[in-house]
Write an enzyme that holds these catalytic residues in place. Structure first.
Site, PDB file in Angstrom:
ATOM      1  N   LYS A  21       0.821  -1.217   0.000  1.00 21.32           N
ATOM      2  CA  LYS A  21       0.000   0.000   0.000  1.00 21.32           C
ATOM      3  C   LYS A  21       0.852   1.263   0.000  1.00 21.32           C
ATOM      4  CE  LYS A  21      -4.234  -2.048   1.620  1.00 21.32           C
ATOM      5  NZ  LYS A  21      -3.779  -3.465   1.784  1.00 21.32           N
TER       6      LYS A  21
HETATM    7  C1  LIG Z   1      -4.405  -4.554   1.148  1.00 26.72           C
HETATM    8  C2  LIG Z   1      -3.632  -5.832   1.065  1.00 26.72           C
HETATM    9  C3  LIG Z   1      -3.994  -6.867   0.172  1.00 26.72           C
HETATM   10  C4  LIG Z   1      -5.221  -6.799  -0.703  1.00 26.72           C
HETATM   11  O1  LIG Z   1      -5.107  -5.845  -1.729  1.00 26.72           O
HETATM   12  P1  LIG Z   1      -6.407  -5.340  -2.501  1.00 26.72           P
HETATM   13  O2  LIG Z   1      -5.934  -4.185  -3.307  1.00 26.72           O
HETATM   14  O3  LIG Z   1      -7.398  -4.933  -1.449  1.00 26.72           O
HETATM   15  O4  LIG Z   1      -6.900  -6.468  -3.336  1.00 26.72           O
HETATM   16  C5  LIG Z   1      -3.177  -7.995   0.097  1.00 26.72           C
HETATM   17  N1  LIG Z   1      -2.092  -8.128   0.886  1.00 26.72           N
HETATM   18  C6  LIG Z   1      -1.721  -7.159   1.763  1.00 26.72           C
HETATM   19  C7  LIG Z   1      -0.527  -7.389   2.612  1.00 26.72           C
HETATM   20  C8  LIG Z   1      -2.465  -5.982   1.877  1.00 26.72           C
HETATM   21  O5  LIG Z   1      -2.091  -5.041   2.763  1.00 26.72           O
END
Ligand SMILES: *Cc1c(COP(=O)(O)O)cnc(C)c1O
Length: 469
Positions: free
Chosen positions: A113
């Site tokens: 993120k």
């Molecule tokens: C947010 C997240 C996901 C999922 O990603 P999306 O964009 O919601 O599909 C997967 N793995 C981790 C570690 C995350 O923080």
């Protein structure tokens, strides 16, 4: 480039108009009017670019209301080796023949993120400064999103963050990560309740339209188009690292929850990036795997939403999924509105007709699911065979990816977090503590800055009122 809503509102808006907004007024999500096609000569030109320059090129196709020198400066301020740990920013790590991890989690909070949120911090500060405005970001988190937002917005002019989290329920590492921030514009509010209580408070505050307007309340949730756009860049960067010429294809495997990450892959593919398969991996919360197998989208109730050892994928519905369905339906806004509008809340789901579902294969999607036992086995196997420690979400991606590996097509598994964040499951799988980057040694003993509050929206509003100037 202009933007429209997935629910049929065709009022055209510029990038800067939608940057600070959440949903479109008709309840839909914003998408560009079209995906610019990238030709062979452009791909060749982009191959040699540094990550920040590649980001600038791709963003420029979608952003025409920020002067190019400014946008370039923001990209270079975001994607540095100092923030992301290497010049490559998103390096590939080889596993067995033809299978790679693409490292997306070397940013400040050790999850992918950061790739988008760090850029969002720069864009917010820039746009607010240009308008002479301020924003108070209100959010609820059980871990990853909240910390990524705080590390992106810390110290940014014109931005304050009010982040609610369930008191004492985040992992010790996550609490230390968030609560050790000393920046005056970051407010950690620990609510004496569970995550749903935090979310309910955010909803209550957001539904008070007068309060929301007076105090300029905004969000940074995963439906923000700028976040999605920032993620498109690393699909290109991964492709260039895994191939030598543009006639080669690659596949990506993506641990998925709210469909934000893999939706960026879908956009990259629509732009002409030679992607063979987009492999969608879920954990036990398999609402998306079910859709890609059957054409039925069935939202889960809270009793059907499991707490798993890959918690960032524990979703009951996928907030970005509407964007893909809009494209799948040939961008039919009326039909998308019918499927995702009030009917979805009332009936808990929908089934596409066979004719509507049939084109899904031409979009490259395949899917699979991984369980706690798969996760442990994959973490153990990767450690034993390659001496590499992977986190629980990445393990789900790798587990599902292996079903779809084809000779001659590199499979890039997106590494969405580092194992340091999920110590308990690493202990269970390997009988040892996860590795931790040097900069984060001992963060548990740093001084903390947070406020504990009861489950009371009015109290939270009073807190915001006294701290938002
Ligand atoms: C947010 C997240 C996901 C999922 O990603 P999306 O964009 O919601 O599909 C997967 N793995 C981790 C570690 C995350 O923080």
């Amino acid at each position: 480039m202009k933007y429209l809503s997935t629910r049929g509102d065709r009022t055209l808006r510029g990038f800067s108009d939608i940057l600070l907004e959440g949903l479109a007024p008709d309840g839909g999500l914003y998408l560009p009017t079209h995906y610019p096609r990238v030709d062979d000569a452009t791909l060749t030109r982009w191959r040699g670019l540094a990550y920040a320059d590649l980001a600038f090129e791709i963003l420029s196709l979608y952003i025409d209301d920020i002067p190019a020198p400014d946008l370039k400066r923001l990209c270079h301020a975001t994607y540095t080796a100092a923030t992301f740990g290497s010049e490559a920013i998103v390096p590939l790590k080889p596993l067995e023949d033809g299978v790679y991890l693409q490292a997306l989690s070397n940013g400040p909070t050790l999850a992918f993120k950061d790739m988008a949120m760090q850029l969002l911090g720069q864009l917010f500060e820039y746009e607010l400064g240009r308008r002479g405005e301020e924003i108070n970001i209100l959010g609820a988190t059980s871990g990853d999103t909240g910390s990524a937002a705080e590390y992106a917005m810390r110290g940014k002019h014109g931005v304050r963050v009010f982040m609610l989290s369930p008191h004492g329920r985040m992992s010790p590492f996550q609490q230390a990560q968030m609560f050790s921030l000393q920046d005056a514009n970051i407010h950690n509010i620990a609510i004496e309740g569970v995550f749903d209580d935090c979310q309910d408070i955010v909803k209550a505050v957001s539904n008070d339209l007068d309060f929301k307007r007076r105090h300029k309340i905004g969000t940074v949730n995963s439906i923000n188009w700028a976040r999605l756009l920032a993620q498109v860049v690393y699909y290109f960067a991964g492709y260039f690292q895994a191939t030598k010429t543009n006639d080669q294809t690659v596949s990506f495997a993506v641990p998925s929850g709210n469909f934000g990450n893999i939706c960026a892959g879908h956009v990259a593919r629509c732009m002409g990036l030679p992607i063979h398969r987009l492999v969608l991996a879920t954990n036990e919360n398999d609402v998306l795997d079910e859709f890609f197998r059957t054409g039925t989208y069935r939202v889960r109730g809270s009793s059907e939403t499991f707490e798993t050892s890959s918690p960032s994928m524990d979703i009951s519905k996928a907030s970005n999924f509407e964007r893909f369905v809009f494209d799948l339906l040939g961008r039919n806004g009326a039909r998308t509105a019918e499927l995702f509008g009030p009917k979805l809340a009332k009936e808990g789901g929908f089934s596409l007709t066979p004719a509507e579902f049939e084109p899904v294969a031409s979009f490259g999607f395949v899917s699979g699911k991984s369980t706690h036992a798969d996760r442990l086995a994959t973490i153990r196997d990767t450690w034993q065979r390659f001496g590499m420690m992977i986190d629980t979400h990445t393990a789900d991606g790798l587990k599902v990816a292996r079903r779809f590996v084809r000779p001659g097509v590199p499979m890039l598994v997106l590494e969405t977090a580092l194992p340091a964040k999920f110590a308990a499951t690493i202990q269970e799988a390997l009988g040892r503590e996860p590795e931790r980057p040097a900069a984060l040694q001992g963060i548990e003993s740093l001084p903390r800055r947070f406020t504990v509050m009861p489950v009371d929206a009015a109290a939270v509003m009073r807190y915001i009122e006294t701290h938002c100037h």
